[in-house]
Motif scaffolding. Structure first.
Motif, PDB file in Angstrom:
ATOM      1  N   THR A 175       0.871  -1.176   0.000  1.00 32.01           N
ATOM      2  CA  THR A 175       0.000   0.000   0.000  1.00 32.01           C
ATOM      3  C   THR A 175       0.908   1.227   0.000  1.00 32.01           C
ATOM      4  O   THR A 175       1.631   1.457   0.967  1.00 32.01           O
ATOM      5  N   VAL A 176       0.874   1.971  -1.081  1.00 31.36           N
ATOM      6  CA  VAL A 176       1.753   3.134  -1.220  1.00 31.36           C
ATOM      7  C   VAL A 176       1.250   4.277  -0.338  1.00 31.36           C
ATOM      8  O   VAL A 176       2.024   4.998   0.289  1.00 31.36           O
ATOM      9  N   GLU A 177      -0.091   4.423  -0.269  1.00 35.19           N
ATOM     10  CA  GLU A 177      -0.661   5.458   0.596  1.00 35.19           C
ATOM     11  C   GLU A 177      -2.101   5.110   0.916  1.00 35.19           C
ATOM     12  O   GLU A 177      -2.812   4.552   0.075  1.00 35.19           O
ATOM     13  N   VAL A 178      -2.532   5.413   2.143  1.00 35.83           N
ATOM     14  CA  VAL A 178      -3.946   5.254   2.499  1.00 35.83           C
ATOM     15  C   VAL A 178      -4.473   6.628   2.885  1.00 35.83           C
ATOM     16  O   VAL A 178      -3.832   7.373   3.626  1.00 35.83           O
ATOM     17  N   VAL A 179      -5.643   6.978   2.337  1.00 36.52           N
ATOM     18  CA  VAL A 179      -6.262   8.273   2.622  1.00 36.52           C
ATOM     19  C   VAL A 179      -7.513   8.016   3.465  1.00 36.52           C
ATOM     20  O   VAL A 179      -8.417   7.299   3.031  1.00 36.52           O
ATOM     21  N   TYR A 180      -7.536   8.570   4.687  1.00 29.47           N
ATOM     22  CA  TYR A 180      -8.705   8.431   5.559  1.00 29.47           C
ATOM     23  C   TYR A 180      -9.616   9.630   5.350  1.00 29.47           C
ATOM     24  O   TYR A 180      -9.224  10.761   5.620  1.00 29.47           O
ATOM     25  N   LEU A 181     -10.814   9.395   4.843  1.00 32.08           N
ATOM     26  CA  LEU A 181     -11.727  10.489   4.494  1.00 32.08           C
ATOM     27  C   LEU A 181     -12.632  10.850   5.674  1.00 32.08           C
ATOM     28  O   LEU A 181     -13.245   9.981   6.282  1.00 32.08           O
ATOM     29  N   THR A 217       2.986  23.698 -19.503  1.00 26.74           N
ATOM     30  CA  THR A 217       3.368  22.442 -18.840  1.00 26.74           C
ATOM     31  C   THR A 217       2.323  21.371 -19.096  1.00 26.74           C
ATOM     32  O   THR A 217       1.147  21.669 -19.289  1.00 26.74           O
ATOM     33  N   ILE A 218       2.768  20.137 -19.101  1.00 23.07           N
ATOM     34  CA  ILE A 218       1.833  19.006 -19.171  1.00 23.07           C
ATOM     35  C   ILE A 218       1.767  18.413 -17.771  1.00 23.07           C
ATOM     36  O   ILE A 218       2.784  17.971 -17.239  1.00 23.07           O
ATOM     37  N   GLU A 219       0.563  18.422 -17.177  1.00 21.65           N
ATOM     38  CA  GLU A 219       0.447  17.900 -15.818  1.00 21.65           C
ATOM     39  C   GLU A 219       0.519  16.381 -15.824  1.00 21.65           C
ATOM     40  O   GLU A 219       0.051  15.731 -16.751  1.00 21.65           O
ATOM     41  N   ARG A 220       1.139  15.850 -14.787  1.00 19.94           N
ATOM     42  CA  ARG A 220       1.241  14.395 -14.635  1.00 19.94           C
ATOM     43  C   ARG A 220       0.808  14.020 -13.227  1.00 19.94           C
ATOM     44  O   ARG A 220       0.830  14.841 -12.327  1.00 19.94           O
ATOM     45  N   ARG A 221       0.477  12.740 -13.071  1.00 20.11           N
ATOM     46  CA  ARG A 221       0.199  12.233 -11.732  1.00 20.11           C
ATOM     47  C   ARG A 221       1.382  11.370 -11.299  1.00 20.11           C
ATOM     48  O   ARG A 221       2.240  11.024 -12.102  1.00 20.11           O
ATOM     49  N   ARG A 222       1.395  10.998 -10.026  1.00 13.81           N
ATOM     50  CA  ARG A 222       2.435  10.091  -9.513  1.00 13.81           C
ATOM     51  C   ARG A 222       2.421   8.785 -10.304  1.00 13.81           C
ATOM     52  O   ARG A 222       1.368   8.337 -10.775  1.00 13.81           O
ATOM     53  N   ASP A 223       3.553   8.144 -10.433  1.00 11.70           N
ATOM     54  CA  ASP A 223       3.588   6.911 -11.238  1.00 11.70           C
ATOM     55  C   ASP A 223       4.005   5.684 -10.421  1.00 11.70           C
ATOM     56  O   ASP A 223       4.445   4.682 -10.957  1.00 11.70           O
ATOM     57  N   ASP A 224       3.849   5.782  -9.077  1.00 12.14           N
ATOM     58  CA  ASP A 224       4.262   4.645  -8.229  1.00 12.14           C
ATOM     59  C   ASP A 224       3.081   3.797  -7.772  1.00 12.14           C
ATOM     60  O   ASP A 224       3.165   3.060  -6.795  1.00 12.14           O
ATOM     61  N   ILE A 225       1.919   3.903  -8.460  1.00 11.88           N
ATOM     62  CA  ILE A 225       0.735   3.094  -8.099  1.00 11.88           C
ATOM     63  C   ILE A 225       0.183   2.438  -9.368  1.00 11.88           C
ATOM     64  O   ILE A 225       0.322   2.997 -10.458  1.00 11.88           O
ATOM     65  N   ASP A 226      -0.405   1.255  -9.216  1.00 15.13           N
ATOM     66  CA  ASP A 226      -1.013   0.631 -10.403  1.00 15.13           C
ATOM     67  C   ASP A 226      -2.473   0.216 -10.167  1.00 15.13           C
ATOM     68  O   ASP A 226      -3.087  -0.439 -10.985  1.00 15.13           O
TER      69      ASP A 226
END
Length: 370
Positions: A175-181, A217-226
Motif C-alpha cells: 500500500t503506497v498510501e492510504v487516505v482516511y476520508l 506544462t503538461i500535468e502528470r500524476r504520480r507513477d508509483d501506483i497501479d
C-alpha cells in the motif's frame, strides 16, 4: 475432526434481536431463515422445529441461551451482536453447536484474556473484512502490486483497511498510501494532493518565477501506483471516480467493496462509477433465473432498504442451509456450498468463508464477471 452438528437435529433455536434499533435487521434474517426452512424436507416431514428467541428482551444473553438449551435446542443459530457472542464465549455458555451470525475481528482476543472460542462455535457473518480480503486477492490475480487506498476515517474504515493491507502484503503487494476520508473532506483537493498533481503545479510556478516568463506544462500524476482501492458509500464513490479520471488516473483500475453499490439499478447516477470492479453476494449480483426471481420478490418486500435487507435475508437463508450441511463442509474440506451470501466453505478456525461474486459497472449498469 468430530462432527459439529447432531445427525438428526430435533430443534433449532434462532437467537435474534426482533425489536429496538436492530429489530429490522433481525426480522430480515428471520425471514430468510424461516422461508428456507419452510421449503425444506425437514419441515414437510415435521422432523425439525425452529424456535425463535428475541435477544432484545430484558434477559441477558446467557440466560436466553440457557433457556433455548433447556427447551430442547440441539443447535443454536445466533446471536447477531458481537458483544453477545463474546459474552457467551467468556462465560463458557456454548454447550451445544452454535452458528453465530457475526464474526469476531481476527485481531481481537477475548475480553477476559486469551480465551480461544470453544469448538462448538462456528462464526458466519457479512463482515466487510471478507470483502477487503477478496479485493486484495482479485487485484493480485490481476497482476497489480502497488495500491492507493481510500477509506472513511472510522473504526469500520480502519478495520477494512487493516484486513485489505494484511492480505495484500501476503500477496506480495504494497500500500503506497492510504487516505482516511472525513465527512467534510474536500474530495477534489484530497485526490489532487494524493495523486501529487500539486507537485507539478508547484514546480511549474517555480519555473515561471525563475524564467520570468509563462511556460506551458503538461500535468502528470504520480507513477508509483497501479491500482486504487475504495471502500466508500455510493455518493462518495460517484464523486471520487470522476476525480480520478480528471486528475489523470483514469487508466488505473478501481476496486471496491460492495458498499459502493446502492443495490438497485440507477444508470444515470452510476455512470459516474463506470469501470469500477466490486464484489458482493451472489443474491444481489447473479443473473441466474433463480436469483432474479428472488431479487424481484425481495425488492417488493423491502423497496426502501432492498440492498441491506436482502443481504441479511441471504444471511438467514444460508444459516438455515448450514444447519443441514455443516457436517459435510467439515468432513470434506474441498466441498463448497453455493449459497445466497457466497460460495461457502469452513476454515480451520471454524469461520465460514464466503467466496463473493464480482461485477464491473459499464454504462451505469452491472456486468457480472465470471
Amino acid at each position: 475432526s468430530h462432527l459439529p452438528l447432531p445427525h438428526h437435529p430435533k430443534q433449532i433455536a434462532l437467537l435474534l434481536p426482533l425489536s429496538g434499533s436492530l429489530g429490522s435487521s433481525g426480522q430480515a434474517i428471520q425471514h430468510g431463515f424461516l422461508t428456507t426452512y419452510y421449503r425444506s424436507d425437514a419441515f414437510k416431514q415435521k422432523s425439525l422445529r425452529v424456535k425463535t428467541y428475541d435477544t432484545t428482551t430484558s434477559l441477558d444473553i446467557t440466560a436466553i441461551y440457557q433457556q433455548a438449551v433447556n427447551e430442547g435446542a440441539d443447535i443454536v443459530v445466533g446471536p447477531l451482536v458481537k458483544t453477545d457472542i463474546q459474552t457467551l464465549i467468556d462465560k463458557g455458555s456454548l454447550q451445544v453447536p452454535t452458528i453465530a451470525l457475526n464474526t469476531l475481528d481476527s485481531d481481537q482476543s477475548s475480553l477476559f484474556g486469551l480465551l480461544a472460542p470453544p469448538d462448538t462455535l462456528y462464526q458466519f457473518g457479512l463482515s466487510p473484512r471478507d470483502e477487503a480480503l477478496q479485493v486484495a486477492l482479485k487485484a493480485a490475480r490481476d497482476g497489480k502490486h502497488k495500491a492507493l487506498v481510500f477509506v472513511p476515517n472510522t473504526e469500520w474504515g480502519k478495520g477494512v483497511f487493516y484486513e485489505f493491507d494484511r492480505a495484500w502484503q501476503n500477496q506480495g503487494g504494497s500500500t503506497v498510501e492510504v487516505v482516511y476520508l472525513e465527512e467534510k473532506t474536500d474530495l477534489a483537493a484530497a485526490v489532487k494532493r494524493t495523486l501529487h498533481i500539486t507537485d507539478s503545479d508547484a514546480r511549474h510556478a517555480a519555473l515561471d518565477k525563475q524564467l520570468g516568463a509563462k511556460t506551458k506544462t503538461i500535468e502528470r500524476r504520480r507513477d508509483d501506483i497501479d491500482m486504487i482501492m475504495i471502500a466508500v458509500k455510493p455518493d462518495t464513490a460517484r464523486q471520487l471516480v470522476p476525480l480520478f479520471k480528471f486528475y489523470y488516473a483514469g487508466d488505473l483500475p478501481v476496486y471496491a467493496t460492495s458498499r459502493i453499490y446502492s443495490g438497485s439499478p440507477n444508470d444515470e447516477a452510476d455512470k459516474d462509477l463506470n469501470g469500477v470492479l466490486f464484489c458482493d453476494i451472489p443474491l444481489l449480483l447473479s443473473a441466474e433465473a433463480g436469483y432474479q426471481e428472488k431479487q424481484q420478490r425481495l425488492r417488493t418486500l423491502w423497496p426502501a432498504d432492498y440492498q441491506n435487507a436482502s443481504r441479511l435475508y441471504a444471511l438467514g437463508a444460508d444459516a438455515y442451509t448450514l444447519t443441514q450441511q455443516l457436517n459435510r463442509l467439515v468432513l470434506f474440506p474441498l466441498f463448497t456450498l453455493n449459497g445466497d451470501t457466497g460460495v461457502l466453505s469452513v476454515q480451520n478456525n471454524r469461520r465460514i468463508y464466503r467466496g463473493l461474486s464480482w461485477a464491473k459497472i459499464r454504462n451505469g449498469r452491472l456486468e457480472v464477471i465470471e
